[in-house]
Write an enzyme that holds these catalytic residues in place. Structure first.
Site, PDB file in Angstrom:
ATOM      1  N   CYS A   1       0.818  -1.201   0.000  1.00  0.00           N
ATOM      2  CA  CYS A   1       0.000   0.000   0.000  1.00  0.00           C
ATOM      3  C   CYS A   1       0.853   1.252   0.000  1.00  0.00           C
ATOM      4  CB  CYS A   1      -0.887   0.030   1.237  1.00  0.00           C
ATOM      5  SG  CYS A   1      -1.788  -1.486   1.495  1.00  0.00           S
TER       6      CYS A   1
ATOM      7  N   GLY B   1      -1.366   1.322  -4.997  1.00  0.00           N
ATOM      8  CA  GLY B   1      -2.589   0.590  -4.697  1.00  0.00           C
ATOM      9  C   GLY B   1      -3.797   1.249  -5.304  1.00  0.00           C
TER      10      GLY B   1
ATOM     11  N   ASN C   1       1.629   0.160   5.579  1.00  0.00           N
ATOM     12  CA  ASN C   1       2.029  -0.497   4.344  1.00  0.00           C
ATOM     13  C   ASN C   1       2.953  -1.645   4.713  1.00  0.00           C
ATOM     14  OD1 ASN C   1       4.598   0.294   1.931  1.00  0.00           O
ATOM     15  ND2 ASN C   1       2.965  -1.200   1.763  1.00  0.00           N
ATOM     16  N   GLY C   2       2.615  -2.831   4.242  1.00  0.00           N
ATOM     17  CA  GLY C   2       3.474  -3.976   4.521  1.00  0.00           C
ATOM     18  C   GLY C   2       2.657  -5.217   4.771  1.00  0.00           C
TER      19      GLY C   2
ATOM     20  N   TYR D   1      10.679  -2.478  -9.078  1.00  0.00           N
ATOM     21  CA  TYR D   1       9.348  -2.347  -9.663  1.00  0.00           C
ATOM     22  C   TYR D   1       8.409  -1.384  -8.929  1.00  0.00           C
ATOM     23  CZ  TYR D   1       4.473  -3.398 -10.644  1.00  0.00           C
ATOM     24  OH  TYR D   1       3.156  -3.276 -10.950  1.00  0.00           O
TER      25      TYR D   1
HETATM   26  P1  5GP Z   1       4.456 -11.937 -14.952  1.00  0.00           P
HETATM   27  O1  5GP Z   1       3.693 -11.543 -16.152  1.00  0.00           O
HETATM   28  O2  5GP Z   1       5.773 -12.606 -15.264  1.00  0.00           O
HETATM   29  O3  5GP Z   1       3.631 -12.704 -13.968  1.00  0.00           O
HETATM   30  O4  5GP Z   1       4.814 -10.597 -14.148  1.00  0.00           O
HETATM   31  C1  5GP Z   1       5.801  -9.735 -14.615  1.00  0.00           C
HETATM   32  C2  5GP Z   1       5.219  -8.388 -14.934  1.00  0.00           C
HETATM   33  O5  5GP Z   1       4.356  -7.960 -13.885  1.00  0.00           O
HETATM   34  C3  5GP Z   1       6.264  -7.331 -15.116  1.00  0.00           C
HETATM   35  O6  5GP Z   1       5.945  -6.609 -16.283  1.00  0.00           O
HETATM   36  C4  5GP Z   1       6.165  -6.457 -13.881  1.00  0.00           C
HETATM   37  O7  5GP Z   1       6.274  -5.076 -14.243  1.00  0.00           O
HETATM   38  C5  5GP Z   1       4.803  -6.745 -13.313  1.00  0.00           C
HETATM   39  N1  5GP Z   1       4.793  -6.935 -11.849  1.00  0.00           N
HETATM   40  C6  5GP Z   1       5.749  -7.480 -11.076  1.00  0.00           C
HETATM   41  N2  5GP Z   1       5.357  -7.495  -9.776  1.00  0.00           N
HETATM   42  C7  5GP Z   1       4.141  -6.953  -9.726  1.00  0.00           C
HETATM   43  C8  5GP Z   1       3.220  -6.672  -8.656  1.00  0.00           C
HETATM   44  O8  5GP Z   1       3.461  -6.927  -7.476  1.00  0.00           O
HETATM   45  N3  5GP Z   1       2.045  -6.090  -9.034  1.00  0.00           N
HETATM   46  C9  5GP Z   1       1.767  -5.791 -10.330  1.00  0.00           C
HETATM   47  N4  5GP Z   1       0.607  -5.212 -10.595  1.00  0.00           N
HETATM   48  N5  5GP Z   1       2.599  -6.033 -11.325  1.00  0.00           N
HETATM   49  C10 5GP Z   1       3.773  -6.601 -11.043  1.00  0.00           C
HETATM   50 MG    MG Z   2       5.393  -4.432 -16.125  1.00  0.00          MG
END
Ligand code: 5GP
Ligand code: MG
Length: 479
Positions: free
Chosen positions: A11, A38, A107-108, A250
């Protein structure tokens, strides 16, 4: 009550205390700047004339929270945006979580939530939600009533919890409290202006408010801001740190500064280090929008290969990642990202994504870029292989969904259909972040976690082969 899903939060939090100004607009701006952390729900609590008022809504800050703000006012308040995984989501689980004295947001993720919850229920406590925020609020309140001291309350609460939590609390006495778990998994920074103090998950939320970044809240400390100034208490003397590497890779916005490190610089270096490790030349370097843009810039600068926006993202589609069904995620990817033929046709392309979790994104992108006529497709991940679940607030909770936990790199390459596949090395990652390795949490990359309960759960989970998609922090494993 069903206890699945919704306790898990990544969050954003924001809080501000001002001597002169009404702070509602400031919290609104702060939450807008943290919206990427979020999008499921948003909430705000303020204090006026000794009374706490709270509004919580589903969805986006600008759309759903904004219309609720006009009746709120005050000199001190907090806000929260929530990203929860699928499950029994209710607005009661949204934050701030409140009682008559405190509005609480964090957050956590409390890794030992299930065992603390069970113990509290056995003691006869009635819990209204299945959110870790509620048990934290209840414990904090209990120990504050016993001691009359916020730092003691925090120390007693923290001694029972394991996990990552960056907390802000609004009190009915007009104080704004900020605290970070002893290892500092999740970010929390402090800002100041002439007449106000603010705390935020990321510095970008201070920028949007013209508030100057002072620095990060020290893990293991609790700060109490009021109209009279700020007091700081150290409630835990642990010197070890475990900052989440994924915030840099990320989660955080690229224009934030975390632990004194510019996220932009880190991502740029991630690209440079990929280029140094693999040195693959191509006709063009293409980022997967949006998070990988900076790394692609770094890769391009290091190799001299031009970077181009060969993949266009539909900015109105969110959250394919947390869709529960693979079928839905695959279909959503086609709508979300579209290759530019003029950039890829007839070319050898090198695509950079920030991370590969399940492999859904990489597979879909390699496929669409090949269909658009690319000669060769190289795939790179700025993050090393994710082989183990996260217990501290990132949405990677089961072995079954992690492609690198099940397959070696050659097999992943086959599966996603690329001509080559390069992951960041652990050293390349640590070097790019620029913090000492022992100050980072690398649990999802190494399987070695910085806290003992999580380590034991993980080992038990591994032994119980076939655990599949059980979310690690929900597994009923006696430890
Ligand atoms: P995959 O498609 O391999 O399951 O996830 C990788 C993609 O999801 C990457 O493009 C990355 O930017 C995104 N991503 C990685 N971790 C998260 C997350 O915790 N939440 C969301 N919404 N996207 C994520
Ligand atoms: Mg992505």
């Amino acid at each position: 009550m069903e206890v699945t899903g919704s306790k898990k939060d990544s969050c954003g939090v924001f809080g501000v205390c001002s001597r002169e100004q009404d702070i509602v607009h400031s919290i609104y701006c702060g939450l807008m700047s943290l919206q990427h952390r979020g999008q499921e729900s948003a909430g705000i609590s303020t204090l006026k004339n000794g009374r706490l008022s709270t509004r919580k809504v589903w969805g986006l800050v600008s759309q759903n929270l904004k219309p609720k703000l006009w009746r709120l006012s005050g000199h001190v308040g907090i806000g929260h945006v929530r990203y929860s995984t699928t499950g029994s989501s209710t607005l009661a689980n949204a934050q701030p979580m409140t009682d008559s004295h405190f509005a609480f947001a964090h957050n956590g993720n409390v890794a030992n939530y299930m065992s603390v919850r069970k113990r509290l229920l056995n003691e006869g406590l009635r819990l209204r939600t299945n959110s870790d925020a509620e048990i934290m609020l209840r414990l904090f309140r209990r120990y504050y009533e016993e001691s009359g001291d916020y730092a003691v309350a925090m120390e007693s609460m923290a001694s029972q919890l394991e996990g990552g939590y960056s907390i802000i609390i609004l009190t009915s006495r007009g104080e704004l409290i900020a605290a970070r778990d002893p290892l500092g998994f999740r970010p929390l920074c402090q800002g100041m202006t002439e007449g106000s103090t603010a705390f935020a998950s990321e510095s970008v939320a201070l920028d949007g408010n013209n508030i100057r970044l002072v620095g990060d809240v020290d893990p293991g400390t609790l700060l109490v801001a009021s109209r009279n100034g700020i007091e700081e208490f150290r409630y835990n003397s642990c010197n070890r740190r475990a900052h989440c590497m994924f915030e840099y890779v990320y989660f955080s916005r690229v224009d934030s500064i975390i632990e004194g490190r510019s996220v932009y610089n880190v991502r740029f270096n991630l690209g440079v280090n990929l280029a140094k490790t693999y040195g693959i030349k191509s006709d063009v370097v293409i980022p997967v929008p949006d998070t990988s843009r900076t790394a692609a810039e770094g890769y391009s600068r290091q190799t001299g290969t031009p970077v181009a926006e060969g993949l266009i993202k539909n900015r109105y589609i969110h959250r394919t990642f947390i869709m529960p069904r693979q079928r839905d995620r695959d279909a959503a990817m086609k709508l979300k990202i579209n290759p530019l033929k003029s950039v890829v046709t007839g070319k050898e392309v090198l695509i950079i994504d920030d991370s590969i979790v399940r492999g859904t994104t990489s597979k879909a992108i390699v496929n669409m870029v090949k269909n658009a006529g690319a000669k060769k497709v190289h795939m790179m991940s700025t993050c090393p292989p994710i082989i183990s679940p996260c217990f501290y607030g990132i949405d990677i909770a089961s072995y079954g969904e992690l492609i690198a936990a099940r397959m070696d790199i050659e097999s992943i390459k086959e599966k996603i259909g690329s001509d080559s596949l390069g992951y960041q090395t652990l050293d390349g990652l640590v070097d790019a972040i620029g913090l000492p390795k022992e100050d980072l949490c690398l649990g999802c990359l190494t399987g070695e976690y910085p806290t003992p309960y999580v380590q034991r759960i993980l080992e038990a989970l591994k032994e119980r082969s076939g655990i599949g998609t059980t979310r690690a922090w929900e597994a009923e494993i006696p430890v």
